[in-house]
Structure formats: C-alpha cells, structure tokens
Design an enzyme around this catalytic site. Structure first.
Site, PDB file in Angstrom:
ATOM      1  N   HIS A  67       0.829  -1.204   0.000  1.00 52.61           N
ATOM      2  CA  HIS A  67       0.000   0.000   0.000  1.00 52.61           C
ATOM      3  C   HIS A  67       0.873   1.269   0.000  1.00 52.61           C
ATOM      4  O   HIS A  67       0.696   2.155  -0.844  1.00 52.61           O
ATOM      5  CB  HIS A  67      -0.909  -0.065   1.242  1.00 52.61           C
ATOM      6  CG  HIS A  67      -1.764   1.135   1.491  1.00 52.61           C
ATOM      7  ND1 HIS A  67      -3.130   1.126   1.324  1.00 52.61           N
ATOM      8  CD2 HIS A  67      -1.471   2.392   1.916  1.00 52.61           C
ATOM      9  CE1 HIS A  67      -3.632   2.311   1.634  1.00 52.61           C
ATOM     10  NE2 HIS A  67      -2.630   3.107   1.993  1.00 52.61           N
ATOM     11  N   GLU A  68       1.832   1.343   0.926  1.00 62.30           N
ATOM     12  CA  GLU A  68       2.638   2.572   1.040  1.00 62.30           C
ATOM     13  C   GLU A  68       3.523   2.781  -0.184  1.00 62.30           C
ATOM     14  O   GLU A  68       3.724   3.906  -0.629  1.00 62.30           O
ATOM     15  CB  GLU A  68       3.478   2.551   2.319  1.00 62.30           C
ATOM     16  CG  GLU A  68       2.671   2.529   3.613  1.00 62.30           C
ATOM     17  CD  GLU A  68       1.698   3.698   3.762  1.00 62.30           C
ATOM     18  OE1 GLU A  68       1.934   4.755   3.153  1.00 62.30           O
ATOM     19  OE2 GLU A  68       0.689   3.543   4.465  1.00 62.30           O
ATOM     20  N   HIS A  80       1.695   4.537  -2.776  1.00 61.21           N
ATOM     21  CA  HIS A  80       1.760   5.999  -2.628  1.00 61.21           C
ATOM     22  C   HIS A  80       3.089   6.545  -3.153  1.00 61.21           C
ATOM     23  O   HIS A  80       3.128   7.572  -3.829  1.00 61.21           O
ATOM     24  CB  HIS A  80       1.622   6.404  -1.154  1.00 61.21           C
ATOM     25  CG  HIS A  80       0.259   6.181  -0.570  1.00 61.21           C
ATOM     26  ND1 HIS A  80      -0.904   6.526  -1.236  1.00 61.21           N
ATOM     27  CD2 HIS A  80      -0.130   5.674   0.636  1.00 61.21           C
ATOM     28  CE1 HIS A  80      -1.946   6.231  -0.453  1.00 61.21           C
ATOM     29  NE2 HIS A  80      -1.496   5.707   0.667  1.00 61.21           N
TER      30      HIS A  80
END
Ligand code: ZN
Length: 426
Positions: A244-245, A248
């Site tokens: 997920h990170e 980003h």
C-alpha cells in the site's frame, strides 16, 4: 475512579486505532508547507503527467498490456531498523534480515500479480464492470548488496539492512541512502505507515512502516506482524502495508479519495477504479458495499483501500499504468550499481514445481543473454545439461532421465553469473 475510566478509554482507543490508518495525507501537507519540497513535488507531478499521457496513448490505443511496456524493472531496496542497536544479537539481526526478504517476496508477488490470493478476483470481477482485469507490472524489488554508501560499514555482498541508523534524527529522508528504495521500520504509534505521494529515491526519501505492520509470518522479537503492543492481533499481518505505502511512493492515491465526474482529475485519478469517498475496514465480501459516490460497488479488495491484509489482493491496470509512469519519471534516480549480476539473474527466474518428480520448469522474466542449465546430484554427478539462446522461450521444461529421489542442484549460467538453486526430487 475517573482516572481509571479514562485510562481504560485510552487503552480501548489504541485497540480501535489498530485498524489500518496511513499518514500519506499528513505527509503531503508537510511537503506542501515547505516551499522547496512543494516546488519539487509540483515539478515532479508535471513530469509524471507527461509520462502518464505517453503511456496511456500507447496502452489504450494499441491494446498493449502495461505489463509488457518495459523490460523487467529492478528496484534496489534498503531496510533500516533505527531502534535496533548495531550490537544487538546476531540472532535478532539475522531474523530481521530474513523478515525483510520475506517482505520483499510478498511485495514482488503483489506487484506482479503472482500472489496466491489473486485467484479470488475471478469470482469478484462481475461486481466491478469498470475494472478490466487485474493490474500488474513487470518489476522486481531486490535488497541491494553492492557498493553501499561510504561510512555505513556494510560490506560488499551483504544485504542493505541497517541497525541503529539514525536516518537524520528520525527524518523521512537521508541523502546518504540516495539511490535506494528505502524502508524505515520504527514505532509509529497507531498508524501503520506513510509515504510521500510520489517519492524521490535520488533524495533518499523513504517509506516508513510501523514495527508491527512490517513483514509476515511469525516475525522477530519486537517486530511481530499484526500485533500492535498492548493490543489484539489485527488483520495487518501479510506484509501488505508496504504494498500500500509503496503504491503511494509510486504516486497512487487511496481508492476512497472522493467522488467526481471526470475520473482523470477527481477521486484517485484512476479511471478503472470505481469512485468512493469512504475507506473500508475489515474483510467485506466482494460487491457488498455500495459506494457513497453512486450505485457502483466499492473495490474493497484493492491494495489502496484500508481493508485487512488477507482481504486485499489486487491493483487495477489503470493503477499500474500510473505506477509505471511514476517509475519512468524517476528511473534514473535508482543506483543500479548496488545490485550484483547474481541478483539480477537470481531474481530473473524461478523454478517450479519444487519438490517435483524430475520434471520441472524454469521461467524467466526476460532473457538478456544466452544461458545454460546444469543439474547435478548431491555427489556432483551431472544429470542434465543444455544450452539456450537469448531467443529461447521464457519457459524451459527440464526432464531428468530416470531420476532417483533426493536433493539436486540446478546451475543457471548467464554471462559471468552462475546461480545455484536447490531442488528436491520425490
Ligand atoms: Zn495510504
């Protein structure tokens, strides 16, 4: 009594906060409040938009898959454990190195859509007509082993995993580690981690993960996946906080970034993810949640929502086009001399099934050179050898004549590299 009730309430809050929360918005606000970082950010986004337009033209006009646009992309990684002393036990340090590798393995599976649970998409797809399929890019994350920064004390051949590194007094970037995809694992309270939206490896920018949101499996002392201190186990235990990170870092927004009428400019700015403005937690059934933005269903199994690790398992092709566009705009910032030829070759193929019955397949991600394969038994006797050209198929099936059960070694030689993998014949 009031005090006791208050502390009980605080403890309860910690337990509730143990669901997925990510600090990307706060990080972006910090960047925008700093005039220098703001300018870097805006320039980077401008460059990214041009790359995205180029890729979109290519992918959507030709029908080409984003997976085939580039040759395998390799990303040199470094992991940092600032709270582990350099004089900590070898057992703990080796355990954390193994946990870092386990984290990289799940990252590779998720970004290449080779994760075991990707098969769940088949029964979920009908709820999401705008999603044309599962997104993946041809990428290999590798923990770097060569030419580490001066003064870090890490020898050639040793993985870039640091202990006690201060990382500029707890900052989120450190130019010492420029050129690596850095992950800092430290105690971050209730949030699982954060990343800049669009990161710069050349400036030593990092993804930060909370200790208990890192890796999968049983973990190491103080680094047990999914177990926040003083709280109950949550669904954050399969290494997907980094999936997920890193999304980003490669310029992906949350899928719940808002509603809007023009998907190119509103919401998460990805047109094949159904719009939503409310994050989802836990493990919703596919198609069970209607979006706050209309009649579409929320894509709860997407890595860029907040659901449990076990219930998120896919990116969309539109998201991966965006990731590839961000990579293209920063590719020159990675220091590729930190990867050895061996790692390049090793990460470029896998052998399956293993164990096997004497017949197995070697699958390459790409072929940049001719290669040879030798299989020998435990006494060193060669039981198979052959040579293949660069124009060979990416998959080679190898059959050993009349195999007896036991341990064998497979040597794959390419250029100046020789990689040995162990297989078991049953
Ligand atoms: Zn996030």
């Amino acid at each position: 009594m009031k005090k006791i009730i208050l502390s009980f309430f605080l403890l309860t809050s910690v337990a509730i906060n143990a669901q997925r929360t990510c600090g990307v918005e706060e990080k972006l606000q910090k960047i925008m409040a700093d005039p220098i970082q703001r300018e870097i950010y805006l320039k980077g986004q401008e460059k990214f938009e041009k790359e995205l337009e180029k890729l979109n033209n290519r992918v959507y006009r030709s029908g080409e898959s984003i997976d085939n646009v580039n040759a395998t992309t390799r990303i040199p990684m470094a992991f940092h454990f600032p709270s582990v002393s350099p004089s900590a036990s070898a057992t703990l340090k080796n355990c954390l190195r193994a946990l870092a590798q386990n984290q990289v393995n799940s990252l590779n599976a998720d970004y290449n859509a080779t994760n075991a649970d990707i098969s769940n998409w088949a029964s979920a797809a009908s709820f999401y007509p705008t999603v044309s399929g599962v997104g993946s890019i041809d990428i290999q994350f590798v923990i770097a082993t060569q030419n580490h920064p001066a003064g870090t004390g890490i020898a050639n051949g040793t993985v870039a995993v640091t202990f006690g590194t201060n990382f500029l007094n707890g900052a989120d970037e450190d130019p010492t580690w420029a050129g690596y995809m850095n992950v800092v694992v430290r105690n971050e309270g209730g949030i699982l981690g954060y990343s800049p939206l669009g990161g710069y490896p050349g400036a030593g920018w990092t993804v930060v993960l909370n200790t208990w949101a890192f890796g999968s499996g049983s973990g190491c002392s103080g680094y047990v996946p999914g177990v926040p201190p003083g709280s109950v186990q949550t669904g954050i235990n399969k290494g997907r906080t980094l999936t997920h990170e890193l999304g980003h870092f490669f310029n992906l927004n949350h899928t719940f970034n808002g509603c809007g009428t023009n998907c190119n400019f509103t919401g998460d700015r990805v047109c094949d993810t159904p719009p939503s403005s409310v994050e989802q937690y836990g493990c919703p059934s596919p198609g069970s949640i209607t979006s706050s933005c209309g009649t579409n269903k929320v894509l709860t199994m997407n890595y860029m929502d907040y659901t449990d690790d076990a219930c998120m398992y896919m990116f969309t092709p539109g998201q991966m086009t965006r990731v590839q566009a961000w990579y293209n705009s920063i590719a020159s910032e990675f220091n590729m001399t930190t990867l050895s030829n061996d790692e390049v070759v090793k990460n470029n193929f896998n052998i399956f099934p293993n164990p096997n019955n004497g017949t197995f397949t070697i699958r390459f991600n790409d072929l940049s050179d001719d290669y040879s394969v030798e299989v020998f038994d435990i006494s060193g006797r060669i039981v198979f050898e052959d040579y293949y050209t660069q124009s060979s198929n990416l998959e080679q099936t190898i059959s050993i004549d009349k195999p007896s059960s036991g341990v064998y070694f497979v040597n794959v030689k390419s250029g100046s590299s020789i990689i040995t993998e162990k297989i078991i014949i049953k």
